[in-house]
Enzyme design. Structure first.
Site, mmCIF file in Angstrom:
data_model
loop_
_atom_site.group_PDB
_atom_site.id
_atom_site.type_symbol
_atom_site.label_atom_id
_atom_site.label_comp_id
_atom_site.label_asym_id
_atom_site.label_seq_id
_atom_site.Cartn_x
_atom_site.Cartn_y
_atom_site.Cartn_z
ATOM 1 N N THR A 1 -5.109 -1.913 -11.677
ATOM 2 C CA THR A 1 -5.986 -0.772 -11.646
ATOM 3 C C THR A 1 -6.035 -0.240 -10.209
ATOM 4 O O THR A 1 -5.875 -0.993 -9.260
ATOM 5 C CB THR A 1 -7.431 -1.104 -12.121
ATOM 6 O OG1 THR A 1 -8.008 -2.099 -11.268
ATOM 7 C CG2 THR A 1 -7.418 -1.617 -13.553
ATOM 8 N N ASP B 1 1.132 -4.747 -12.402
ATOM 9 C CA ASP B 1 0.308 -5.324 -13.476
ATOM 10 C C ASP B 1 0.175 -4.465 -14.734
ATOM 11 O O ASP B 1 -0.920 -4.389 -15.323
ATOM 12 C CB ASP B 1 -1.090 -5.667 -12.932
ATOM 13 C CG ASP B 1 -1.046 -6.679 -11.795
ATOM 14 O OD1 ASP B 1 0.043 -7.184 -11.483
ATOM 15 O OD2 ASP B 1 -2.110 -6.947 -11.213
ATOM 16 N N GLN C 1 -8.120 10.145 7.177
ATOM 17 C CA GLN C 1 -7.845 9.787 8.575
ATOM 18 C C GLN C 1 -6.345 9.880 8.885
ATOM 19 O O GLN C 1 -5.766 9.023 9.546
ATOM 20 C CB GLN C 1 -8.372 8.387 8.897
ATOM 21 C CG GLN C 1 -9.873 8.220 8.626
ATOM 22 C CD GLN C 1 -10.385 6.867 9.034
ATOM 23 O OE1 GLN C 1 -10.341 6.498 10.200
ATOM 24 N NE2 GLN C 1 -10.850 6.101 8.062
ATOM 25 N N LYS D 1 -5.081 -10.419 -6.303
ATOM 26 C CA LYS D 1 -5.085 -8.984 -6.562
ATOM 27 C C LYS D 1 -3.933 -8.321 -5.796
ATOM 28 O O LYS D 1 -3.229 -7.477 -6.330
ATOM 29 C CB LYS D 1 -6.442 -8.370 -6.168
ATOM 30 C CG LYS D 1 -7.642 -8.990 -6.898
ATOM 31 C CD LYS D 1 -7.490 -8.925 -8.410
ATOM 32 C CE LYS D 1 -8.708 -9.508 -9.124
ATOM 33 N NZ LYS D 1 -8.431 -9.773 -10.563
ATOM 34 N N LYS E 1 1.881 -12.997 -9.609
ATOM 35 C CA LYS E 1 0.941 -13.036 -8.482
ATOM 36 C C LYS E 1 -0.427 -13.578 -8.926
ATOM 37 O O LYS E 1 -1.001 -13.101 -9.904
ATOM 38 C CB LYS E 1 0.808 -11.636 -7.862
ATOM 39 C CG LYS E 1 0.179 -10.580 -8.762
ATOM 40 C CD LYS E 1 0.286 -9.234 -8.082
ATOM 41 C CE LYS E 1 -0.763 -8.211 -8.337
ATOM 42 N NZ LYS E 1 -1.967 -8.486 -9.051
ATOM 43 N N CYS F 1 -5.958 -4.069 -7.940
ATOM 44 C CA CYS F 1 -4.663 -4.630 -7.518
ATOM 45 C C CYS F 1 -3.763 -3.606 -6.832
ATOM 46 O O CYS F 1 -2.972 -3.968 -5.954
ATOM 47 C CB CYS F 1 -3.964 -5.249 -8.719
ATOM 48 S SG CYS F 1 -4.843 -6.711 -9.321
HETATM 49 N N1 TIU Z 1 -4.434 -5.732 -11.786
HETATM 50 C C1 TIU Z 1 -5.722 -5.617 -11.483
HETATM 51 O O1 TIU Z 1 -6.168 -4.596 -10.988
HETATM 52 N N2 TIU Z 1 -6.545 -6.695 -11.807
HETATM 53 C C2 TIU Z 1 -7.867 -6.552 -12.161
HETATM 54 O O2 TIU Z 1 -8.543 -7.533 -12.419
HETATM 55 N N3 TIU Z 1 -8.352 -5.279 -12.227
HETATM 56 C C3 TIU Z 1 -9.572 -4.898 -12.689
HETATM 57 O O3 TIU Z 1 -9.891 -3.708 -12.558
HETATM 58 N N4 TIU Z 1 -10.362 -5.784 -13.259
#
Ligand code: TIU
Length: 234
Positions: free
Chosen positions: A159, A25, A203, A133, A130, A163
């Site tokens: 992020t 993403d 772990q 997430k 996609k 995702c």
């Molecule tokens: N790609 C991804 O992480 N989608 C999100 O919506 N991330 C946020 O942190 N909002």
């Protein structure tokens, strides 16, 4: 060959062609003002920090002719693959599907839904569109990886705790050996990134491994040079 990693060394596959770089993403929606990340109230600029390092890793993987998978979080223009619960979430002024400064928010094909110019996919590379997430939910990713004989994934992008982590957990449950590249992933929340890295490798590596990009790049180029001593690619 192994990559120095946490919680312990990450073993590369005997054949590097079984390894894929997954870039999650890296689209304008999350990295530029006026997109989905901004609409959710985030400081999107801070995600830019990883771009040069991720580009360096991508260039290395490309020079070795290894598999690259890009993902884009998006929905169809009719929103038929966007659950109302996802659309209604958050207090932002713009919701998924609304018209924003970079086109309709998080809709496939809109300007804001494109991958940032620095990391644009090559025509030979796979792009996974996609709706969730995780990159495995409602996509062909698992079939594509199986067809290519991929067993090991280098996981990057944004992020970290949303995702990227969701995808890594999905991949781990499907039996892939996953390494999250520490300085090739970023979050709007530094503490969440740090917590994610620690969760992954806690772990005994319950979700997988983490390592910095330079460790990955060094070992990939060394391993490829040993396997193909007369190649000019490295
Ligand atoms: N790609 C991804 O992480 N989608 C999100 O919506 N991330 C946020 O942190 N909002």
């Amino acid at each position: 060959m192994t990559i120095p990693a946490l919680p312990y060394d990450y073993e590369l596959p005997a054949d590097l062609n079984q390894l894929a770089l997954v870039i999650i993403d890296m689209q304008r929606d999350f990295l530029e003002p006026g997109g989905f990340g901004d609409a959710l109230g985030n400081d999107v600029q801070r995600l830019q920090a990883i771009v040069p390092t991720l580009k360096h890793l991508l260039d290395t993987v490309r020079s070795l002719n290894l598999t690259v998978i890009h993902t884009i979080e998006c929905h169809t223009p009719d929103l038929s693959n966007c659950p109302p619960a996802k659309r209604s979430r958050g207090n932002g002024t713009l919701k998924i599907g609304d018209a924003g400064p970079m086109g309709r928010i998080l809709i496939q094909g809109e300007p804001g839904n494109g991958i940032i110019p620095e990391l644009l996919p090559l025509s030979s590379e796979t792009v996974i569109y996609k709706p969730g997430k995780g990159a495995f939910y409602n996509t062909d990713l698992e079939r594509i990886l199986q067809e290519k004989g991929i067993t090991h994934l280098l996981i990057t992008g944004v992020t970290t705790e949303v995702c990227v982590q969701t995808t890594m957990r999905e991949a781990n449950d499907r039996g892939y050996e996953c390494l999250m590249v520490e300085d090739c992933t970023e979050s709007y929340f530094p503490a969440f990134k740090q917590a994610t890295l620690e969760m992954v490798r806690a772990q005994g590596g319950i979700v997988g491994w983490t390592a910095p990009a330079q460790a990955v790049i060094t070992r990939l180029t060394t391993t490829a040079a040993i396997a193909h001593p007369f190649s000019t690619a490295v």
